[in-house]
Design an enzyme around this catalytic site. Structure first.
Site, PDB file in Angstrom:
ATOM      1  N   THR A 258       0.863  -1.179   0.000  1.00 41.05           N
ATOM      2  CA  THR A 258       0.000   0.000   0.000  1.00 41.05           C
ATOM      3  C   THR A 258       0.901   1.231   0.000  1.00 41.05           C
ATOM      4  OG1 THR A 258      -1.630  -1.212   1.296  1.00 41.05           O
ATOM      5  CG2 THR A 258      -1.932   1.167   1.151  1.00 41.05           C
ATOM      6  N   PHE A 260       1.109   5.165   0.797  1.00 42.16           N
ATOM      7  CA  PHE A 260       0.455   6.210   1.580  1.00 42.16           C
ATOM      8  C   PHE A 260       1.084   7.565   1.229  1.00 42.16           C
ATOM      9  CE2 PHE A 260       0.070   2.302   3.953  1.00 42.16           C
ATOM     10  CZ  PHE A 260      -1.195   2.356   4.527  1.00 42.16           C
TER      11      PHE A 260
END
Ligand SMILES: O=C(O)C(=O)C[C@]1(C(=O)O)C=C[C@@H](O)C=C1
Length: 375
Positions: A258, A260
């Site tokens: 992921t 960010f």
């Protein structure tokens, strides 16, 4: 030297003209060739322009409040508002303590104070209201793709991207102490976490239930004493909410990453001594090849693009155009978000954006920030 402020990259209709920076025309290099210079408006050292008179304290005329005599511009500096280890930095995020977003914040700022928020919007507001110095939010996932809502929020708010964090989430299957896998009838988690650990859930034959974030799912199962419910969350969430880890690393793809973004009220000064990325958003007129032309401004300068995303222009979804063949044609109107591998302190990036700005109908620099090269 007379400078002409040719483009302001800002919020289109905010009445606040400057978001991240300004491109100046009329500057020439040592060979006398015209050169466009981008100046980040984050923080300057050196004499500041008087906001009322538009004159700098050195007496040079400046066209517009923030334009400056470029000759006297300092070299890009990194202004560190907070120590590198994150001491005392307050970082807002959407989710409960123990969520993966909080893990990502702690990866980037090990000693930060995290501020849990119910919604992404609140995480933005916490920074805008000075309750936090930074916000962190997931923007894309290697298996699930872009988190579209967060692209929209980047434009709706005026925060600047000051960093990125790439994070490999280690999904665990959690349950109340004493509960075995066979007892589970359903598994609760964030939709992305459920989708990323489908194989294990299929093996268990459990129903899936979406919860706002992985840690909130752990909290819910723990506080309600749900004996037939499992949770997909982090090992830290297990510790915080007193759950057992039944299985570790249950993600289908072990490299499920992921990405960010870290946001702040002020931009950071771009540098060239380490890899930087720049994120922009722009709109184009309708017409054949316009996107190709926009992308070419980067290709021509050998600037690598790492991400392109399009989002509908919500307040102006349809564009009606007179077309000679068909009469009135209607087109969807899009915003294009691009990340590219170059610092705004790099003339290639300045020239590419100067070029793009010649035909883009709107252009805003969302941020220029160090690339996360940790993975
Ligand atoms: O639910 C969490 O723990 C989050 O931090 C959110 C989130 C996401 O939005 O994708 C972040 C990373 C993981 O992939 C799963 C969920």
């Amino acid at each position: 030297m007379a400078l002409k402020c040719v483009a302001v990259m800002g919020w289109p209709d905010s009445g606040r003209s400057i978001a991240s920076g300004v491109v100046f025309n009329g500057v020439r290099n040592s060979n006398g060739e015209p050169r466009k210079i981008f100046v980040s408006l984050g923080r300057f050292s050196g004499p500041a322009a008087n906001q009322k008179t538009g004159k700098s304290s050195t007496g040079n005329d400046v066209p517009g409040k923030l334009c400056r005599n470029l000759v006297s511009l300092p070299k890009p500096l990194t202004i560190s508002v907070t120590p590198n280890d994150g001491t005392q930095v307050r970082i807002s995020f959407k989710g409960s303590p123990g969520s993966f977003t909080e893990d990502a914040a702690l990866k980037a700022y090990p000693n930060c104070e995290t501020i849990p928020c119910d919604e992404f919007e609140e995480a933005f507001k916490a920074v805008e209201l000075w309750l936090a110095e930074k916000a962190i939010l997931p923007i894309e996932n290697s298996s699930g793709g872009s988190i579209h809502h967060n692209y929209d929020l980047l434009l709706r708010h005026r925060l600047h991207i000051v960093g990125e964090v790439q994070f490999v989430a280690n999904f665990c299957l959690l349950a109340l102490p004493g509960i075995r896998e066979e007892k589970l009838k359903c598994v609760l988690s964030h939709p992305q976490a459920l989708a990323s650990s489908d194989i294990v859930q299929t093996q268990l034959g459990v129903a899936r239930e979406n919860i706002d974030d992985t840690a909130s799912a752990a909290q819910y199962v723990a506080s309600n004493g749900l004996r037939d419910a499992g949770v997909v969350a982090s090992a830290r969430a297990a510790e915080i909410y007193g759950l057992n880890i039944l299985a570790d690393r249950i993600q289908d793809d072990p490299d499920n990453i992921t990405r960010f973004l870290v946001l702040a009220r002020d931009p950071i000064m771009p540098r060239t001594d380490k890899p930087f990325k720049t994120s922009i958003v722009f709109t184009l007129d309708e017409g054949p090849g316009v996107l190709t032309k926009a992308l070419a401004v980067f290709a021509l300068r050998e600037i690598n693009l790492t991400k392109i995303e399009s989002r509908p222009q919500k307040m102006r979804a349809l564009r009606v155009v007179d077309d000679s063949n068909t009469g009135r044609a209607k087109y969807f109107d899009y915003l294009f978000y691009i990340d590219f591998e170059a610092s705004m302190a790099d003339p290639r990036a300045q020239n590419a954006l100067g070029h793009l700005q010649e035909f883009a109908t709107f252009l805003r620099i969302l941020g220029c920030y160090p690339m996360d090269t940790s993975l």
